[in-house]
Design a protein around this motif. Structure first.
Motif, mmCIF file in Angstrom:
data_model
loop_
_atom_site.group_PDB
_atom_site.id
_atom_site.type_symbol
_atom_site.label_atom_id
_atom_site.label_comp_id
_atom_site.label_asym_id
_atom_site.label_seq_id
_atom_site.Cartn_x
_atom_site.Cartn_y
_atom_site.Cartn_z
ATOM 1 N N MET A 71 32.020 -18.686 72.224
ATOM 2 C CA MET A 71 33.174 -17.957 71.709
ATOM 3 C C MET A 71 33.656 -18.550 70.385
ATOM 4 O O MET A 71 34.033 -17.818 69.457
ATOM 5 C CB MET A 71 34.304 -17.976 72.735
ATOM 6 C CG MET A 71 33.957 -17.358 74.086
ATOM 7 S SD MET A 71 33.454 -15.616 73.970
ATOM 8 C CE MET A 71 31.671 -15.778 74.137
ATOM 9 N N VAL A 72 33.636 -19.854 70.280
ATOM 10 C CA VAL A 72 34.037 -20.514 69.034
ATOM 11 C C VAL A 72 33.009 -20.243 67.949
ATOM 12 O O VAL A 72 33.351 -19.944 66.799
ATOM 13 C CB VAL A 72 34.216 -22.029 69.255
ATOM 14 C CG1 VAL A 72 34.551 -22.731 67.935
ATOM 15 C CG2 VAL A 72 35.310 -22.300 70.287
ATOM 16 N N ALA A 73 31.730 -20.350 68.304
ATOM 17 C CA ALA A 73 30.669 -20.130 67.315
ATOM 18 C C ALA A 73 30.700 -18.703 66.783
ATOM 19 O O ALA A 73 30.573 -18.478 65.566
ATOM 20 C CB ALA A 73 29.312 -20.426 67.943
ATOM 21 N N ASN A 74 30.870 -17.732 67.662
ATOM 22 C CA ASN A 74 30.916 -16.339 67.219
ATOM 23 C C ASN A 74 32.108 -16.098 66.286
ATOM 24 O O ASN A 74 31.997 -15.370 65.296
ATOM 25 C CB ASN A 74 31.003 -15.404 68.432
ATOM 26 C CG ASN A 74 29.743 -15.429 69.274
ATOM 27 O OD1 ASN A 74 28.676 -15.831 68.807
ATOM 28 N ND2 ASN A 74 29.846 -15.011 70.518
ATOM 29 N N TYR A 75 33.230 -16.716 66.614
ATOM 30 C CA TYR A 75 34.420 -16.557 65.778
ATOM 31 C C TYR A 75 34.186 -17.161 64.392
ATOM 32 O O TYR A 75 34.489 -16.534 63.370
ATOM 33 C CB TYR A 75 35.616 -17.232 66.453
ATOM 34 C CG TYR A 75 36.908 -17.091 65.686
ATOM 35 C CD1 TYR A 75 37.723 -15.967 65.845
ATOM 36 C CD2 TYR A 75 37.323 -18.077 64.793
ATOM 37 C CE1 TYR A 75 38.902 -15.837 65.137
ATOM 38 C CE2 TYR A 75 38.509 -17.953 64.083
ATOM 39 C CZ TYR A 75 39.293 -16.825 64.261
ATOM 40 O OH TYR A 75 40.464 -16.702 63.548
#
Length: 520
Positions: free
Chosen positions: A393-397
């Protein structure tokens, strides 16, 4: 979590696997019983007991006994997946994430990989059919190596045991985000999405919530843990979010009062009452230089960026393990995702497309530099280190952020720096406004950009004539310095580097800037 060895359609499978497991003894505190479904198949795990420590013996099998899984890593959403599988009819004997993976693969096949949130490498063997599926997480946080002979496959979590077990043949690395079967080696769909075509400005509260949830999901539920703490933006944020759930956690800082990082780390500790434990480190001592041999052999690499940091990583991992802690969190991945490195800052200053291309290449190289260092150095001391910044989720953001929220006025990690303004009492501005310092440099290994503490030692160790001879002998490795040759020779003393093709593909940035005409 551990290391494992698996032989499939391999002659003398049990003997080979037993030898491999002996070679990865530091990756766990117990060796699970060898499982041999058939004469040419064997599976065994050296397990670091973290989740369901008494019952999660590997390999774990699916509820119907048809699928056996050897697994290294952690699946952070395993409880949610378990609840979903129960509604489908799965039955569970343990509370382990490995058993959840076995049942997920049994119900959904390789489509289960798109549901996994975590770091992982595994081999799943289907007992009735003899088929197998091996896979590695999208960033390559956890390693997986393989040798193939005819239709047989031999897997292990490290390279050296494979070289020592099989006299001939190359050791190959399964690429991050790839699966392997008898007939296929291909990328698989995962929770980490491709870089989008359009980009959005940052929302500080949304990023704050994403990071808080990511860090919380990475905390062990019933064990003490530590934070590898440098006083940089990344490790400070990890400490900040972790302490909201587990305020008693300690941070381990490598270096002394004279270290570049110390004033920043001390500022956070003084402002918040953080328990910061100092790990002594003298970059100029003979003892520290002597650790290079251990660093090279442990990391199975001669890349200077990896080896320099490994000396520091080994020191902090040893200190944490000495305090009987099995789990640590660190800030790896933030510089790649949020553009903290100087080359990324400069690339975005030249052209946004160039900057994004370089960032993707940096993300693709992590598995051979920072993540390989973290895995080998921590597991060398029976420690599992988790990387919440690489949560999907952090990487996609981060990959969807507008350029100005990555590099602003020539300075990277703009979106992360903005988070400090949400917590002015807990997150010191001195850390928010600091420049990026590599982990090894912050501990004192490189005092200034113009000074490297060991340069003279490499000059003394390798003459100009020896360097020319080394360039000729190791021509396939594209060496550029005596330091690289020094490390490669150390590595070659412990393993046959010519049987490790991935070493010949250097971990260097190749993204080219736009042409002068295009820039104009």
């Amino acid at each position: 979590m551990c290391g494992f060895a698996v032989a499939i359609d391999w002659p003398d499978a049990a003997e080979a696997v037993n030898r491999l497991v002996q070679g990865i003894a530091t990756r766990g505190d117990v060796t699970d019983p060898l499982c041999q479904p058939k004469e040419t198949v064997a599976m065994c795990t050296r397990r670091l007991r973290i989740i369901d420590r008494d019952n999660a013996v590997q390999p774990q099998t699916s509820f119907d006994g048809k699928l056996a899984v050897s697994f290294n890593g952690e699946i952070y959403n395993y409880r949610e997946l378990r609840d979903e599988l129960v509604t489908l009819g799965a039955r569970f004997r343990t509370d382990s994430d490995t058993e959840v993976l076995a049942n997920a693969l049994r119900f959904w096949g390789y489509h289960a990989l798109a549901k996994l949130r975590g770091m992982y490498a595994f081999v799943a063997y289907e007992i009735p059919t003899g088929q197998f599926l091996a896979a590695r997480d999208p960033f390559g946080i956890k390693p997986l190596y393989v040798m193939q002979k005819d239709n047989g496959f031999l897997f292990c979590s490290e390279m050296r045991p494979l070289l020592n077990t099989v006299e001939k043949g190359d050791v190959m690395s399964l690429p991050p985000g790839f699966l392997l079967t008898h007939n296929t080696c291909a990328p698989f769909p995962s929770m980490v999405q491709p870089q989008p075509e359009t980009f959005q400005p940052t929302d500080r509260k949304k990023l704050d919530a994403l990071l808080r949830e990511a860090v919380e999901s990475h905390l062990p539920s019933d064990l003490p843990f530590a934070i590898m703490f440098s006083g940089g933006i990344d490790s400070t944020l990890v400490a900040h979010y972790a302490r909201q759930v587990r305020p008693e956690v300690s941070g381990y800082f490598v270096g002394g009062h004279e270290s570049v990082d110390y004033p920043f780390a001390a500022a956070y500790a003084e402002a918040t009452g953080f328990d910061m434990k100092k790990v002594p480190f003298d970059p100029h001592s003979d003892d520290t230089f002597a650790l290079l041999s251990e660093a090279v052999v442990t990391t199975e690499s001669f890349e200077p960026a990896l080896v320099r940091g490994a000396v520091v990583s080994l020191a902090v991992s040893k200190a944490i393990q000495k305090d009987n802690i099995r789990v640590a969190l660190c800030g790896e991945g933030a510089d790649e995702l949020f553009c903290g490195y100087t080359p990324l800052e400069k690339a975005f200053g030249i052209d946004e497309g160039y900057g994004r291309a370089m960032r993707e290449e940096c993300l693709g190289l992590m598995n051979r530099i920072s993540l390989q260092r973290v895995d080998r150095c921590s597991m060398h001391h029976n420690l599992e280190t988790r990387v919440p910044f690489l949560d999907p989720m952090v990487a996609n953001y981060a990959r969807g952020l507008a350029a100005d929220d990555l590099v602003r006025d020539g300075v990277g990690k703009a979106a992360l720096r903005d988070l400090f303004d949400l917590y002015p009492k807990d997150l010191p501005r001195i850390i928010r406004d600091r420049s990026k310092i590599l982990f090894s440099e912050g501990a004192g290994l490189k005092a200034t950009p113009e000074e490297y503490a060991w340069d003279d030692r490499f000059e003394d160790a390798i003459s100009d004539i020896e360097f020319v001879d080394g360039l000729r002998r190791y021509s396939a490795f594209n060496l550029h310095s005596k330091e690289e040759l020094y490390y490669l020779q150390l590595l070659h003393q412990g393993m046959d580097v010519f049987r490790m093709p991935q070493l010949r593909k250097r971990a260097r940035i190749t993204a080219a800037p736009p042409s002068a005409a295009k820039s104009a």
